[in-house]
Motif scaffolding. Structure first.
Motif, mmCIF file in Angstrom:
data_model
loop_
_atom_site.group_PDB
_atom_site.id
_atom_site.type_symbol
_atom_site.label_atom_id
_atom_site.label_comp_id
_atom_site.label_asym_id
_atom_site.label_seq_id
_atom_site.Cartn_x
_atom_site.Cartn_y
_atom_site.Cartn_z
ATOM 1 N N ASP A 1 -5.114 -8.126 -13.302
ATOM 2 C CA ASP A 1 -5.402 -7.679 -14.659
ATOM 3 C C ASP A 1 -4.197 -7.076 -15.364
ATOM 4 O O ASP A 1 -4.232 -6.844 -16.579
ATOM 5 C CB ASP A 1 -6.553 -6.671 -14.659
ATOM 6 N N ARG A 2 -3.068 -6.848 -14.614
ATOM 7 C CA ARG A 2 -1.893 -6.250 -15.257
ATOM 8 C C ARG A 2 -0.645 -7.123 -15.141
ATOM 9 O O ARG A 2 0.362 -6.852 -15.785
ATOM 10 C CB ARG A 2 -1.616 -4.868 -14.664
ATOM 11 N N SER B 1 2.711 -5.207 -12.154
ATOM 12 C CA SER B 1 2.559 -5.123 -13.610
ATOM 13 C C SER B 1 3.493 -6.104 -14.314
ATOM 14 O O SER B 1 3.557 -6.129 -15.544
ATOM 15 C CB SER B 1 2.848 -3.695 -14.089
ATOM 16 N N ASP C 1 0.822 -1.208 0.000
ATOM 17 C CA ASP C 1 0.000 0.000 0.000
ATOM 18 C C ASP C 1 0.859 1.262 0.000
ATOM 19 O O ASP C 1 0.465 2.296 -0.556
ATOM 20 C CB ASP C 1 -0.932 0.008 1.220
ATOM 21 N N ASP D 1 4.551 0.983 -9.982
ATOM 22 C CA ASP D 1 4.200 -0.390 -10.345
ATOM 23 C C ASP D 1 5.394 -1.306 -10.128
ATOM 24 O O ASP D 1 6.549 -0.902 -10.285
ATOM 25 C CB ASP D 1 3.763 -0.460 -11.802
ATOM 26 N N ARG E 1 -3.306 -4.798 -7.459
ATOM 27 C CA ARG E 1 -3.338 -3.401 -7.892
ATOM 28 C C ARG E 1 -1.962 -2.899 -8.312
ATOM 29 O O ARG E 1 -1.849 -1.993 -9.146
ATOM 30 C CB ARG E 1 -3.867 -2.506 -6.759
ATOM 31 N N ARG E 2 -0.898 -3.489 -7.760
ATOM 32 C CA ARG E 2 0.432 -2.919 -7.921
ATOM 33 C C ARG E 2 1.302 -3.656 -8.940
ATOM 34 O O ARG E 2 2.122 -3.053 -9.617
ATOM 35 C CB ARG E 2 1.132 -2.927 -6.555
ATOM 36 N N SER F 1 -4.831 -8.646 -2.698
ATOM 37 C CA SER F 1 -5.594 -7.558 -3.333
ATOM 38 C C SER F 1 -4.684 -6.362 -3.615
ATOM 39 O O SER F 1 -4.765 -5.741 -4.682
ATOM 40 C CB SER F 1 -6.757 -7.143 -2.435
ATOM 41 N N ALA F 2 -3.805 -6.052 -2.642
ATOM 42 C CA ALA F 2 -2.850 -4.960 -2.855
ATOM 43 C C ALA F 2 -1.876 -5.296 -3.982
ATOM 44 O O ALA F 2 -1.520 -4.435 -4.795
ATOM 45 C CB ALA F 2 -2.096 -4.671 -1.559
#
Length: 525
Positions: free
Chosen positions: A178-179, A134, A101, A106, A131-132, A127-128
């Motif tokens: 997703d990344r 890539s 967090d 990225d 988001r981070r 979850s974190a």
């Protein structure tokens, strides 16, 4: 804007690139020149650009890099710009989530190790991470050794039963990355399910190891198919439970490895771009019912490693006109009457050998059990082989002679050009595995006298040669059969001294004069 200011704006990126290049070429010299304090006590290191400080911190482990935040306000945020993080012991799940967090950029690479993680602790930091990250995420859960507990047997058994019930119910849902481009999860047999919606839009590689799949809104097959993973190229599932039916529909998948997926019975793969398929030790658990599989639409398949149960009536492989390499399941050289498992293994191997008329390379494993007294010799059942150019023969003889069985295979493959002979070491020491069968393993003995013409064999590679009587005898016969041999490479086992290796090679040279290049290599770890 004044001309001087504009020039500085133009020159600053160039200066930074020059400093970065200096550091990358010689970090020690750079730190000597720029890293200390000046004559006036000025902190020259902290004055360096962020890009250089990040490069410096990349040479430290993440925990040490984070500790630099106490140096000054200037350093407090530098570690949060690292493109790579390694979060290992003694990081807690809460600490991992907090670190992610706090991160500002990225992550190209995230590596996480946890000790005996609970399913409930996984969701916050994953979850974190979703988001981070890539780039790549690699996670390894290290479950504690249950045998180290000092509880008494009754308490241990009761706790074990309760733990199994809780384990069946406990699982976590994997968030949608997703990344991310690569996902490697070694869960230590934690339960996992897939999210009901969302895409793993950029994932090209997925490796799932020691995983227990639980029932959820989305199955494994649906999660890795094109609708959810449109870019997936390689999927590996190893040592897993909870998958009975697996259906994969992927237009991008090129490599699929399924090994030790306990309970798998039904497999369907629709992957027109698939080039490599490995299936091992998954179907064998279903002794009563033959496996059901359909791989018939994988027209581009070049390599098939099928070390598993195979039944021609229930397994559809299609034409596979581009297949170049076939790895058949192992074959038991000797068998005990009424042994169901041995029968299934051998039947599967024979079925695969009959299935293909021609293939460029064949990999075959011959297995002899430790005790063969009273066992039947089963090689005579192996009557049909595809036409091949290269043979990779793996021999696990367990101290027994392998001349008759290897001779039988070579007699069926006289057109081969290359032979790779891999001699697997017995589990016990050589003394413990000395043949006690009364020369049963040397029968039939026609391999010692019968001529065999391997007129196309130009290259032989032998790995893990230990110099036993059985090995030397077979190699000498092999060299007599290979009249046009041009190249021979022998790799000796680590237990063989160099003097013995040279002696063996000198002996082999007597038996073949056509070899232009004979090379021996001592074991390389």
């Amino acid at each position: 804007m004044p001309i001087r200011t504009r020039c500085m704006h133009l020159l600053l990126p160039l200066m930074r690139k020059c400093l970065l290049l200096q550091f990358q070429q010689d970090p020690t010299a750079f730190m000597t020149e720029h890293g200390g304090a000046g004559a006036d006590g000025e902190d020259r290191l902290s004055a360096l650009p962020d890009e250089l400080l990040v490069l410096i911190l990349l040479n430290l482990r993440t925990a040490k890099a984070a500790r630099t935040s106490v140096l000054s306000c200037r350093w407090r945020r530098v570690w949060t710009f690292l493109p790579e993080l390694q979060l290992t012991f003694p990081c807690t799940p809460d600490g991992i989530a907090a670190a992610l967090d706090a991160h500002k950029v990225d992550l190209q690479s995230l590596f996480v190790v946890t000790p005996d993680a609970a399913p409930g602790s996984m969701a916050p930091w994953l979850s974190a991470a979703a988001r981070r990250v890539s780039g790549s995420l690699a996670f390894c859960n290290m479950p504690r050794d249950r045998d180290d507990d000092d509880t008494n047997a009754a308490e241990e058994e009761e706790e074990e039963e309760e733990g199994e019930e809780e384990e069946e119910a406990a699982a976590f849902e994997l968030p949608c990355f997703d990344r991310a481009t690569l996902l490697y999860l070694n869960l230590g047999h934690l339960g996992v399910s897939f999210p009901p919606a969302g895409k793993f839009a950029r994932l090209t590689h997925i490796l799932l190891d020691h995983v227990r799949f639980t029932a959820g809104a989305c199955s494994l097959g649906a999660a890795v198919s094109s609708l959810r993973c449109p870019c997936l190229e390689k999927l590996t599932v190893h040592n897993a439970d909870g998958v009975v039916d697996l259906a994969i529909d992927s237009g991008s998948l090129k490599e699929l490895q399924i090994t030790k997926v306990r309970g798998l019975w039904w497999l369907a793969v629709a992957a027109p771009a698939l080039r490599d398929l490995t299936l091992a030790y998954s179907f064998f658990l279903h002794h009563q019912n033959p496996p059901v599989a359909n791989i018939s639409t994988c027209h581009q398949l070049q390599s098939l490693e099928w070390n598993d149960s195979y039944d021609l009536s229930t397994v559809q492989l299609g034409t596979m006109e581009h297949l170049q390499r076939l790895g058949a399941s192992m074959y038991n050289v000797f068998g005990e009457e009424g042994a169901v498992a041995q029968h299934i293994i051998n039947r599967s191997c024979l079925g695969l050998l009959r299935r293909f008329r021609a293939v460029q390379s064949l990999c075959l494993t011959l297995l002899s059990p430790r005790d063969i007294v009273g066992y039947q010799y089963l090689m005579e059942q192996m009557t049909v082989f595809p036409v091949i150019k290269n043979l990779y023969l793996i021999v696990f003889a367990n101290g027994h002679g392998f001349g008759p069985s290897s001779f039988h295979v070579l007699r069926k493959c006289t057109g081969i050009r290359k032979l790779l002979l891999q001699l697997l070491a017995p589990v016990e020491s050589e003394a413990e595995t000395a043949c006690t069968s009364g020369r049963i393993c040397d029968q039939p003995s026609n391999w010692r006298t019968e001529e065999l013409l391997l007129n196309n064999l130009e290259e032989v590679r032998i790995r893990e040669l230990r110099g036993s009587e059985h090995e030397i005898s077979f190699v000498k016969r092999l060299l007599n059969w290979a009249k046009v041999l041009k190249r021979m490479i022998i790799t000796f086992d680590k237990c063989v001294p160099e003097s013995m290796a040279k002696e063996c090679c000198q002996l082999f040279r007597i038996y073949v004069l056509s070899v232009r290049n004979m090379l021996y290599v001592l074991h390389v770890p």
